[in-house]
Design a protein around this motif. Structure first.
Motif, short mmCIF file in Angstrom:
data_model
loop_
_atom_site.label_atom_id
_atom_site.label_comp_id
_atom_site.label_asym_id
_atom_site.label_seq_id
_atom_site.Cartn_x
_atom_site.Cartn_y
_atom_site.Cartn_z
N GLN A 198 0.85 -1.21 0.00
CA GLN A 198 0.00 0.00 0.00
C GLN A 198 0.88 1.25 0.00
OE1 GLN A 198 -0.94 -2.14 3.42
NE2 GLN A 198 -2.84 -1.01 3.63
N ASP A 226 -8.93 -4.84 -3.80
CA ASP A 226 -9.84 -4.14 -2.88
C ASP A 226 -11.28 -4.12 -3.41
OD1 ASP A 226 -7.51 -3.68 -1.56
OD2 ASP A 226 -7.50 -1.50 -1.82
N TYR A 229 -13.48 -6.85 -1.81
CA TYR A 229 -13.76 -6.95 -0.37
C TYR A 229 -15.19 -7.43 -0.14
CZ TYR A 229 -9.61 -4.45 1.40
OH TYR A 229 -8.34 -4.09 1.76
N ARG A 251 -11.46 -4.69 7.18
CA ARG A 251 -11.07 -5.20 5.86
C ARG A 251 -9.54 -5.24 5.73
NH1 ARG A 251 -12.15 0.55 4.17
NH2 ARG A 251 -10.06 1.30 3.61
N LYS A 286 -14.53 2.91 -0.14
CA LYS A 286 -13.84 2.92 1.16
C LYS A 286 -14.40 3.97 2.11
CE LYS A 286 -9.56 0.94 -0.47
NZ LYS A 286 -8.12 1.06 -0.70
N TRP A 316 -2.12 -5.28 -2.73
CA TRP A 316 -0.98 -5.31 -1.80
C TRP A 316 -0.58 -6.73 -1.43
CZ3 TRP A 316 -1.11 -7.29 3.22
CH2 TRP A 316 -2.38 -7.62 3.71
N ARG A 371 1.62 6.05 3.99
CA ARG A 371 0.20 6.24 4.32
C ARG A 371 0.03 7.55 5.10
NH1 ARG A 371 -4.55 3.40 2.72
NH2 ARG A 371 -6.02 4.85 3.60
N PHE A 394 -4.23 1.45 11.67
CA PHE A 394 -4.65 0.89 10.38
C PHE A 394 -3.52 0.03 9.78
CE2 PHE A 394 -4.93 1.42 5.71
CZ PHE A 394 -6.20 0.92 5.49
N TYR A 398 -1.86 -4.65 8.88
CA TYR A 398 -1.33 -5.23 7.63
C TYR A 398 0.11 -5.70 7.81
CZ TYR A 398 -5.33 -3.04 5.27
OH TYR A 398 -6.59 -2.68 4.87
O1 LIG Z 1 -7.65 0.59 2.32
C1 LIG Z 1 -7.39 -0.62 2.21
O2 LIG Z 1 -8.27 -1.48 2.16
C2 LIG Z 1 -5.96 -1.02 2.20
O3 LIG Z 1 -5.11 0.10 2.14
C3 LIG Z 1 -5.60 -1.96 1.08
O4 LIG Z 1 -5.57 -1.31 -0.12
#
Ligand SMILES: O=C(O)[C@H](O)CO
Length: 438
Positions: A198, A226, A229, A251, A286, A316, A371, A394, A398
């Motif tokens: 990511q 994504d 999901y 997620r 999202k 990712w 990020r 967050f 991961y």
């Molecule tokens: O936002 C998300 O789901 C993660 O960053 C994976 O892309």
């Protein structure tokens, strides 16, 4: 056709661009003509034919993606993060004739790129196809609203050491793929997988490639893991079924995807070999449920039309291979269930991918930095963004998967990949390719 002798005396070029650009109903079209480069000691003719291309509503797709946080785009009005697919694009090319130092300088710069050897392009081949390099570079400058005559070093590196070579590699892969079929046979699109952490810029890379495919007339489709999901409801069920497992609370990790949806989508995409066939591509929102996310309303899913030549599939954790349980438990005991879930992913994702690009990072902690940069950029632009603490939380969900699965991804390649059809690109903290460390 271009005639170019790059090995002659230093020379100077004059570029006289003339553009027009119109925009109606999400349909942006550009026309440009009479772009002549005249050199003193060498002859280079390109863009002498007028071209016309249109960029359709794909700019409004994937609007759920967060900003690139890309320093290389700093001087570009493209660098508006989350909004970048929604806004019309206007050319920033000067209307007056301008002088650039030398195409030879550009040639030297291209030849110093870290990817050339990897993609099997020699300096002679660059010289033979310099008109294409310039053409693709120009398309990308227009896409990202950069002034091609005044690119900064990071911008030049991004375009000529990264996006254009990767595009040429994809083109080689498509040709090789197509050559395996006999005349008259229906050729499925080549699915190229992009496995990249990511924030490392994979969405922007795929966006650039998709655009180049469009302008050269190859129909392409882009899809992200994504987009597969689980719905918000499915996500809640997953959380309830795994109480106390922070890796399956939201997620992200293996288990939080709808694998039936991905099989259905990828299988249908690979059958889009004919003119006129259409399908909608799933998208994920999202921003739904205060950032927890949900599948986007199907009425907003973009439509693609056949015959597709290539599908760009990014994510990712694409190509991650399940590991012996003890190995994952040593990283984080909560990974045990995730690792078990991962066993079903080869058949749902990786099996469809015939060529792979792996973007390799030195340290998964970069993900946190990238990020954070993206969220800060969003906050500064007045959009809601996560706090530093939220970003830490967050990303921490991961990181165990990165620590567990990246070493095998880098040493053995993605699950089921053919080493001959794999391009590994090591990037630095600025997200530009570097010469691979042995
Ligand atoms: O936002 C998300 O789901 C993660 O960053 C994976 O892309």
């Amino acid at each position: 056709m271009a005639t170019l002798n790059l090995f002659s005396q230093p020379w100077q070029t004059t570029i006289s661009p003339s553009f027009c650009c119109s925009n109606s109903n999400n349909n942006i079209s550009y026309a440009y003509q009479n772009h002549n480069i005249i050199s003193n000691n060498s002859k280079l003719h390109f863009f002498s034919n007028s071209r016309h291309f249109s960029v359709l509503s794909q700019f409004s797709t994937h609007s759920s993606k967060s900003g690139s946080g890309s320093s290389w785009l700093q001087n570009s009005s493209f660098a508006a993060g989350i909004e970048y697919r929604k806004r019309p694009l206007y050319s920033v090319f000067p209307t007056k004739a301008a002088e650039v130092s030398s195409v030879e300088d550009l040639y030297q710069f291209i030849c110093s790129g870290p990817l050339l050897d990897k993609i099997g392009i020699t300096q002679e081949k660059v010289a033979e196809s310099i008109d294409n390099w310039i053409l693709y570079g120009r398309y990308l400058c227009r896409l990202f609203q950069l002034n091609e005559l005044y690119l900064t070093e990071p911008q030049k590196a991004r375009i000529y050491h990264y996006y254009v070579p990767v595009f040429l590699w994809c083109e080689q892969q498509i040709e090789e793929h197509q050559s395996k079929f006999k005349d008259g046979e229906e050729i499925p699109p080549l699915v190229i997988g992009f496995s990249a952490p990511q924030g490392c810029g994979k969405t922007t890379l795929v966006f650039a490639l998709d655009y180049l495919f469009e302008v050269i007339g190859r129909k392409s489709a882009t899809i992200s893991i994504d987009d597969f999901y689980l719905t918000a409801e499915g996500q809640t069920k997953l959380r309830e079924a795994n109480p106390g497992n922070a890796l399956l609370e939201f997620r992200g990790n293996a288990g939080s995807h709808d694998l039936a949806l991905s099989v259905e989508t990828l299988a249908s995409l690979t059958k889009m070999t004919r003119e006129g066939v259409k399908m909608k591509l799933p998208r994920y929102d999202k921003s739904a449920f205060s950032g927890r996310g949900d599948r986007a309303d199907p009425s907003t899913w973009p439509e693609v039309e056949g015959p597709l030549k290539v599908v760009l599939f990014e994510g990712w954790m694409l190509g991650f291979r399940p590991l012996p349980v003890e190995a994952v438990k040593a990283v984080d005991p909560q990974l045990e269930t995730v690792n078990k879930n991962l066993e079903a992913y080869y058949d749902a994702w990786d099996k469809y991918i015939k060529s792979w690009i792996v973007i390799k990072i030195k340290d998964p902690n970069c993900v946190f930095q990238w990020r954070l940069q993206a969220e800060i950029a969003m906050r500064e632009a007045g959009n809601p963004g996560m706090t530093d603490e939220e970003v830490r939380d967050f990303v921490s969900r991961y990181l165990p998967a990165y620590y567990a699965y990246l070493p095998t991804l880098y040493s053995e390649g993605p699950n089921g990949s053919d080493p001959q059809r794999l391009l590994t690109i090591e990037i630095d903290e600025g997200r530009n390719p570097i010469l691979a460390s042995i």
